[in-house]
Design a protein around this motif. Structure first.
Motif, PDB file in Angstrom:
ATOM      1  N   GLU A   5      -3.564   4.360   7.633  1.00 56.31           N
ATOM      2  CA  GLU A   5      -3.025   3.829   8.880  1.00 56.31           C
ATOM      3  C   GLU A   5      -4.017   2.975   9.652  1.00 56.31           C
ATOM      4  OE1 GLU A   5      -4.488   7.867   9.178  1.00 56.31           O
ATOM      5  OE2 GLU A   5      -2.532   7.424   8.409  1.00 56.31           O
ATOM      6  N   PHE A  40      -3.203  -0.755   9.651  1.00 55.65           N
ATOM      7  CA  PHE A  40      -1.908  -1.166  10.198  1.00 55.65           C
ATOM      8  C   PHE A  40      -2.063  -1.669  11.625  1.00 55.65           C
ATOM      9  CE2 PHE A  40       0.012   2.249   7.270  1.00 55.65           C
ATOM     10  CZ  PHE A  40       0.070   1.360   6.214  1.00 55.65           C
ATOM     11  N   THR A  46       0.948  -6.576  11.083  1.00 55.70           N
ATOM     12  CA  THR A  46       0.810  -6.269   9.658  1.00 55.70           C
ATOM     13  C   THR A  46       2.182  -6.049   9.027  1.00 55.70           C
ATOM     14  OG1 THR A  46      -1.314  -5.191  10.054  1.00 55.70           O
ATOM     15  CG2 THR A  46      -0.219  -4.679   7.979  1.00 55.70           C
ATOM     16  N   VAL A  64       4.535  -4.328   6.387  1.00 59.11           N
ATOM     17  CA  VAL A  64       4.511  -3.028   5.723  1.00 59.11           C
ATOM     18  C   VAL A  64       5.869  -2.743   5.102  1.00 59.11           C
ATOM     19  CG1 VAL A  64       2.777  -2.091   7.315  1.00 59.11           C
ATOM     20  CG2 VAL A  64       5.200  -1.797   7.834  1.00 59.11           C
ATOM     21  N   VAL A 109       4.489  -4.253  11.934  1.00 53.60           N
ATOM     22  CA  VAL A 109       3.965  -3.409  13.009  1.00 53.60           C
ATOM     23  C   VAL A 109       4.067  -4.223  14.293  1.00 53.60           C
ATOM     24  CG1 VAL A 109       1.957  -2.168  13.889  1.00 53.60           C
ATOM     25  CG2 VAL A 109       2.405  -2.214  11.426  1.00 53.60           C
ATOM     26  N   LEU A 132       3.924   4.903  14.016  1.00 53.69           N
ATOM     27  CA  LEU A 132       3.772   3.468  14.192  1.00 53.69           C
ATOM     28  C   LEU A 132       5.050   2.917  14.809  1.00 53.69           C
ATOM     29  CD1 LEU A 132       2.169   2.867  10.731  1.00 53.69           C
ATOM     30  CD2 LEU A 132       1.055   2.354  12.882  1.00 53.69           C
ATOM     31  N   LEU A 155       7.500  -0.109  14.766  1.00 55.61           N
ATOM     32  CA  LEU A 155       7.827  -1.179  13.823  1.00 55.61           C
ATOM     33  C   LEU A 155       9.081  -1.936  14.232  1.00 55.61           C
ATOM     34  CD1 LEU A 155       7.497   0.893  10.517  1.00 55.61           C
ATOM     35  CD2 LEU A 155       5.702  -0.414  11.670  1.00 55.61           C
ATOM     36  N   SER A 186       3.663   7.852  10.665  1.00 58.34           N
ATOM     37  CA  SER A 186       2.760   7.042   9.841  1.00 58.34           C
ATOM     38  C   SER A 186       2.789   7.442   8.368  1.00 58.34           C
ATOM     39  CB  SER A 186       1.330   7.123  10.381  1.00 58.34           C
ATOM     40  OG  SER A 186       0.859   8.443  10.351  1.00 58.34           O
ATOM     41  N   VAL A 205       4.940   5.111   6.130  1.00 62.40           N
ATOM     42  CA  VAL A 205       4.623   3.682   6.144  1.00 62.40           C
ATOM     43  C   VAL A 205       3.557   3.409   5.099  1.00 62.40           C
ATOM     44  CG1 VAL A 205       3.838   1.751   7.558  1.00 62.40           C
ATOM     45  CG2 VAL A 205       5.137   3.616   8.621  1.00 62.40           C
ATOM     46  N   PRO A 210       1.252   0.186   2.969  1.00 69.12           N
ATOM     47  CA  PRO A 210       0.875  -1.231   3.020  1.00 69.12           C
ATOM     48  C   PRO A 210       1.569  -2.014   1.916  1.00 69.12           C
ATOM     49  CG  PRO A 210      -0.896   0.069   2.067  1.00 69.12           C
ATOM     50  CD  PRO A 210       0.176   1.044   2.510  1.00 69.12           C
TER      51      PRO A 210
END
Length: 99
Positions: free
Chosen positions: A3, A6, A10, A12, A27, A47, A49, A69, A72, A74
């Motif tokens: 995280e 992020f 970013t 994701v 994000v 997060l 989003l 998180s 989520v 990457p």
């Protein structure tokens, strides 16, 4: 955890709330690091989003959604490209002339 990478803006993949499916998202707010009880290591619990294609029918705005998180991940930048980077998938042309 991952995280830490992020940051706001970013791209994701995240599980959309109340589903079991991953969707592309961005994000939309900088994550907030908090200390866990009985620990000196800060973590990001959730997060904020904005999911792609998630416009509200009445306002045509994309809502901010809270996602834990752990849901989520990457997305490597190589999966996102500009149209200028597209590969030409047309078959090669061959010459019909003699040698």
């Amino acid at each position: 955890g991952a995280e830490g990478g992020f940051n706001k803006g970013t791209r994701v993949m995240a599980i959309f709330p109340e589903t079991t499916s991953f969707y592309s998202a961005v994000v939309s707010k900088q994550p907030v690091w908090k200390l866990q009880s009985n620990s000196s290591t800060p973590i990001v619990k959730e997060l904020i989003l904005k999911f792609e294609d998630d416009e509200d029918d009445n306002t045509s705005r994309t809502p901010h959604r809270r996602v834990p998180s752990r849901f989520v991940i990457p997305v490597p930048s190589r999966y996102f490209h500009d149209d200028d980077d597209d590969v030409d998938l047309k078959p090669p042309t061959t010459s019909t002339g003699g040698i």
